[in-house]
Design a protein around this motif. Structure first.
Motif, PDB file in Angstrom:
ATOM      1  N   SER A 128      10.998  39.524  47.326  1.00  0.00           N
ATOM      2  CA  SER A 128      10.743  40.046  45.843  1.00  0.00           C
ATOM      3  C   SER A 128      11.686  41.332  45.623  1.00  0.00           C
ATOM      4  CB  SER A 128       9.328  40.161  45.759  1.00  0.00           C
ATOM      5  OG  SER A 128       8.481  39.366  45.872  1.00  0.00           O
ATOM      6  N   GLY A 129      11.912  42.150  46.848  1.00  0.00           N
ATOM      7  CA  GLY A 129      12.587  43.494  46.803  1.00  0.00           C
ATOM      8  C   GLY A 129      14.397  42.854  46.482  1.00  0.00           C
ATOM      9  N   ASN A 130      14.759  41.709  47.075  1.00  0.00           N
ATOM     10  CA  ASN A 130      15.897  41.228  46.817  1.00  0.00           C
ATOM     11  C   ASN A 130      16.202  40.860  45.416  1.00  0.00           C
ATOM     12  OD1 ASN A 130      18.162  41.162  49.396  1.00  0.00           O
ATOM     13  ND2 ASN A 130      16.236  40.924  50.019  1.00  0.00           N
ATOM     14  N   ILE A 131      15.038  40.097  44.936  1.00  0.00           N
ATOM     15  CA  ILE A 131      15.013  39.633  43.582  1.00  0.00           C
ATOM     16  C   ILE A 131      15.048  41.067  42.360  1.00  0.00           C
ATOM     17  CG2 ILE A 131      13.780  38.376  41.780  1.00  0.00           C
ATOM     18  CD1 ILE A 131      12.674  36.535  43.965  1.00  0.00           C
ATOM     19  N   ALA A 132      14.413  41.871  42.883  1.00  0.00           N
ATOM     20  CA  ALA A 132      14.533  43.022  41.986  1.00  0.00           C
ATOM     21  C   ALA A 132      15.824  43.830  41.856  1.00  0.00           C
ATOM     22  CB  ALA A 132      13.160  44.113  42.387  1.00  0.00           C
ATOM     23  N   ASN A 133      16.482  43.778  43.062  1.00  0.00           N
ATOM     24  CA  ASN A 133      17.896  44.341  43.277  1.00  0.00           C
ATOM     25  C   ASN A 133      18.763  43.595  42.446  1.00  0.00           C
ATOM     26  OD1 ASN A 133      19.752  45.998  43.982  1.00  0.00           O
ATOM     27  ND2 ASN A 133      19.745  45.127  46.262  1.00  0.00           N
ATOM     28  N   TYR A 134      18.549  42.215  42.239  1.00  0.00           N
ATOM     29  CA  TYR A 134      19.484  41.438  41.729  1.00  0.00           C
ATOM     30  C   TYR A 134      19.235  41.280  40.310  1.00  0.00           C
ATOM     31  CZ  TYR A 134      21.377  37.117  39.959  1.00  0.00           C
ATOM     32  OH  TYR A 134      22.026  36.317  38.933  1.00  0.00           O
ATOM     33  N   LEU A 135      18.086  41.727  39.672  1.00  0.00           N
ATOM     34  CA  LEU A 135      17.995  41.900  38.385  1.00  0.00           C
ATOM     35  C   LEU A 135      18.279  43.254  37.772  1.00  0.00           C
ATOM     36  CD1 LEU A 135      14.074  40.331  38.172  1.00  0.00           C
ATOM     37  CD2 LEU A 135      16.290  39.239  37.401  1.00  0.00           C
ATOM     38  N   ARG A 145      24.695  41.146  47.019  1.00  0.00           N
ATOM     39  CA  ARG A 145      24.286  40.547  48.241  1.00  0.00           C
ATOM     40  C   ARG A 145      22.835  40.661  48.698  1.00  0.00           C
ATOM     41  NH1 ARG A 145      29.922  42.258  51.635  1.00  0.00           N
ATOM     42  NH2 ARG A 145      31.529  41.123  50.375  1.00  0.00           N
ATOM     43  N   TYR A 146      22.726  39.828  49.466  1.00  0.00           N
ATOM     44  CA  TYR A 146      21.137  39.677  50.031  1.00  0.00           C
ATOM     45  C   TYR A 146      21.162  40.618  51.010  1.00  0.00           C
ATOM     46  CZ  TYR A 146      16.759  37.817  51.325  1.00  0.00           C
ATOM     47  OH  TYR A 146      15.315  37.795  51.717  1.00  0.00           O
ATOM     48  N   ASN A 147      20.164  41.430  51.019  1.00  0.00           N
ATOM     49  CA  ASN A 147      20.007  42.289  52.129  1.00  0.00           C
ATOM     50  C   ASN A 147      18.812  42.058  53.055  1.00  0.00           C
ATOM     51  OD1 ASN A 147      19.780  44.835  53.763  1.00  0.00           O
ATOM     52  ND2 ASN A 147      19.025  46.340  51.969  1.00  0.00           N
ATOM     53  N   TYR A 148      19.359  41.457  54.108  1.00  0.00           N
ATOM     54  CA  TYR A 148      18.523  40.936  55.219  1.00  0.00           C
ATOM     55  C   TYR A 148      17.830  42.155  55.898  1.00  0.00           C
ATOM     56  CZ  TYR A 148      21.021  36.585  54.578  1.00  0.00           C
ATOM     57  OH  TYR A 148      21.456  35.436  54.153  1.00  0.00           O
ATOM     58  N   HIS A 149      18.305  43.203  55.930  1.00  0.00           N
ATOM     59  CA  HIS A 149      17.354  44.278  56.587  1.00  0.00           C
ATOM     60  C   HIS A 149      16.064  44.575  55.896  1.00  0.00           C
ATOM     61  CE1 HIS A 149      20.822  45.322  58.956  1.00  0.00           C
ATOM     62  NE2 HIS A 149      21.607  45.379  58.039  1.00  0.00           N
ATOM     63  N   LEU A 150      15.801  44.073  54.897  1.00  0.00           N
ATOM     64  CA  LEU A 150      14.603  44.398  54.160  1.00  0.00           C
ATOM     65  C   LEU A 150      13.394  43.818  54.825  1.00  0.00           C
ATOM     66  CD1 LEU A 150      15.376  44.250  50.315  1.00  0.00           C
ATOM     67  CD2 LEU A 150      15.272  46.046  51.642  1.00  0.00           C
ATOM     68  N   VAL A 151      13.667  42.837  55.616  1.00  0.00           N
ATOM     69  CA  VAL A 151      12.648  42.133  56.288  1.00  0.00           C
ATOM     70  C   VAL A 151      12.346  42.835  57.436  1.00  0.00           C
ATOM     71  CG1 VAL A 151      11.988  39.909  57.863  1.00  0.00           C
ATOM     72  CG2 VAL A 151      13.484  39.776  55.788  1.00  0.00           C
ATOM     73  N   SER A 152      13.185  43.588  58.271  1.00  0.00           N
ATOM     74  CA  SER A 152      12.606  44.203  59.380  1.00  0.00           C
ATOM     75  C   SER A 152      12.147  45.557  58.954  1.00  0.00           C
ATOM     76  CB  SER A 152      14.139  44.692  60.276  1.00  0.00           C
ATOM     77  OG  SER A 152      15.106  45.229  59.492  1.00  0.00           O
ATOM     78  N   TYR A 153      12.622  46.296  57.807  1.00  0.00           N
ATOM     79  CA  TYR A 153      12.020  47.388  57.251  1.00  0.00           C
ATOM     80  C   TYR A 153      10.673  47.263  56.813  1.00  0.00           C
ATOM     81  CZ  TYR A 153      16.637  49.197  56.984  1.00  0.00           C
ATOM     82  OH  TYR A 153      18.274  49.526  57.279  1.00  0.00           O
ATOM     83  N   ALA A 154      10.240  46.064  56.087  1.00  0.00           N
ATOM     84  CA  ALA A 154       9.075  45.846  55.549  1.00  0.00           C
ATOM     85  C   ALA A 154       8.060  45.431  57.053  1.00  0.00           C
ATOM     86  CB  ALA A 154       8.849  44.672  54.686  1.00  0.00           C
ATOM     87  N   ALA A 155       8.576  44.916  57.986  1.00  0.00           N
ATOM     88  CA  ALA A 155       7.816  44.333  59.024  1.00  0.00           C
ATOM     89  C   ALA A 155       7.413  45.647  59.849  1.00  0.00           C
ATOM     90  CB  ALA A 155       8.576  43.390  60.137  1.00  0.00           C
ATOM     91  N   THR A 156       8.438  46.487  59.714  1.00  0.00           N
ATOM     92  CA  THR A 156       7.994  47.834  60.675  1.00  0.00           C
ATOM     93  C   THR A 156       6.824  48.758  60.041  1.00  0.00           C
ATOM     94  OG1 THR A 156      10.159  47.985  61.533  1.00  0.00           O
ATOM     95  CG2 THR A 156       8.928  49.785  61.660  1.00  0.00           C
ATOM     96  N   ALA A 157       6.977  48.682  58.671  1.00  0.00           N
ATOM     97  CA  ALA A 157       6.229  49.663  57.828  1.00  0.00           C
ATOM     98  C   ALA A 157       4.448  48.859  57.712  1.00  0.00           C
ATOM     99  CB  ALA A 157       6.653  49.553  56.269  1.00  0.00           C
TER     100      ALA A 157
END
Length: 283
Positions: A128-135, A145-157
């Motif tokens: 959803s964060g990548n979709i919001a960034n795309y919009l 471009r798709y940000n794959y680092h959002l998965v690791s950031y969300a997982a850590t939090a």
């Protein structure tokens, strides 16, 4: 004393064979008749099945080491109906009884539901964060471009929140709860929730953020902040609703209650600001 003729006693007396046979037969028959009558009078005419005495079997050894997988098997022994019921009660606590936590979760906590909810929330926020960034970048002259680092950031939090915050709350309840010896002697159970039950409770409380994360993709600032307040209040209220009996026994009831709601608000605001927020002014 009467005179006894000793001559008669010393003389042999003659008895006929018929007399001897008849007297012997009468004596033998009388003995057998008495024995038969006695045995029949003592019998109860009831048949009793033989009882099989079972030897007590020793209970299976279930004390496994904390670092082994066998120790955590009991926390994944849960039915699908129980997981669905706990998810619904984490959003709508009025659907269950007020003592639902003490009756169902505290006695049988599980990690199956919290782990799947956490994993689902991680990927939901990342996508959803990548979709919001795309919009947000549709009307911009940039290559998205798709940000794959959002998965690791969300997982850590999420992992840090689900494990560290319940651990801090468990320590706070353990050291600030006023001891009530009479209740513990009657119930034979500790007054404070266990660490595993708090992990389970916090894991289920994150279920409301899954649909909220999808709605955060709408690029409307006031709607995003409204969803932050709603998610924080609902999930925080559910935690307080379930933990209210244990929180009332603490010396810092108001502080712990405010901390629970404050941590949920910080989590929701952090998700929205980092993954979904639309800046008011564009550079």
């Amino acid at each position: 004393m009467a005179n006894i003729n000793t001559g008669e006693l010393l003389n042999f007396q003659d008895y006929s064979p018929e007399h001897n046979e008849r007297s012997a037969r009468i004596d033998v028959e009388a003995v057998h008749t008495n024995q038969y009558n006695n045995s029949m009078s003592n019998s109860s005419y009831t048949y009793e099945e033989p009882k099989i005495v079972e030897e007590p079997q020793s209970a299976p050894q279930t004390n496994h080491n904390f670092w082994t997988l066998e120790y955590y098997q009991k926390y994944f022994d849960v039915h699908t109906s129980e997981v669905v019921e706990r998810i619904i009660s984490s959003v709508l606590p009025q659907k269950v009884s007020r003592n639902y936590f003490d009756e169902r979760i505290k006695g049988k906590p599980d990690l199956y539901g919290p782990i799947w909810i956490s994993v689902t929330l991680i990927f939901t926020i990342a996508v959803s964060g990548n979709i919001a960034n795309y919009l947000q970048s549709i009307n911009k002259a940039v290559i998205w471009r798709y940000n794959y680092h959002l998965v690791s950031y969300a997982a850590t939090a999420i992992v840090c929140y689900v494990w560290l915050v319940p651990l801090a709350l468990w320590a706070a309840l353990k050291w600030t709860t006023v001891p009530d010896g009479q209740d513990e002697m009657e119930t034979q159970t500790p007054s404070t929730p266990t660490m595993i039950s708090l992990f389970c409770l916090y894991g289920y409380s994150l279920s409301i953020y899954i649909p909220v994360a999808i709605l955060w993709t709408i690029p409307i600032s006031w709607l995003q902040w409204l969803l932050v307040l709603m998610a924080a209040l609902v999930s925080g209220a559910v935690l307080i609703f379930w933990l209210l009996p244990a929180l009332k026994k603490s010396k810092y009831f108001l502080i712990l209650t405010s901390a629970i709601i404050g941590c949920h608000f910080l989590l929701a605001a952090g998700f929205m600001l980092y993954f979904f927020h639309v800046p008011d002014s564009q550079p």
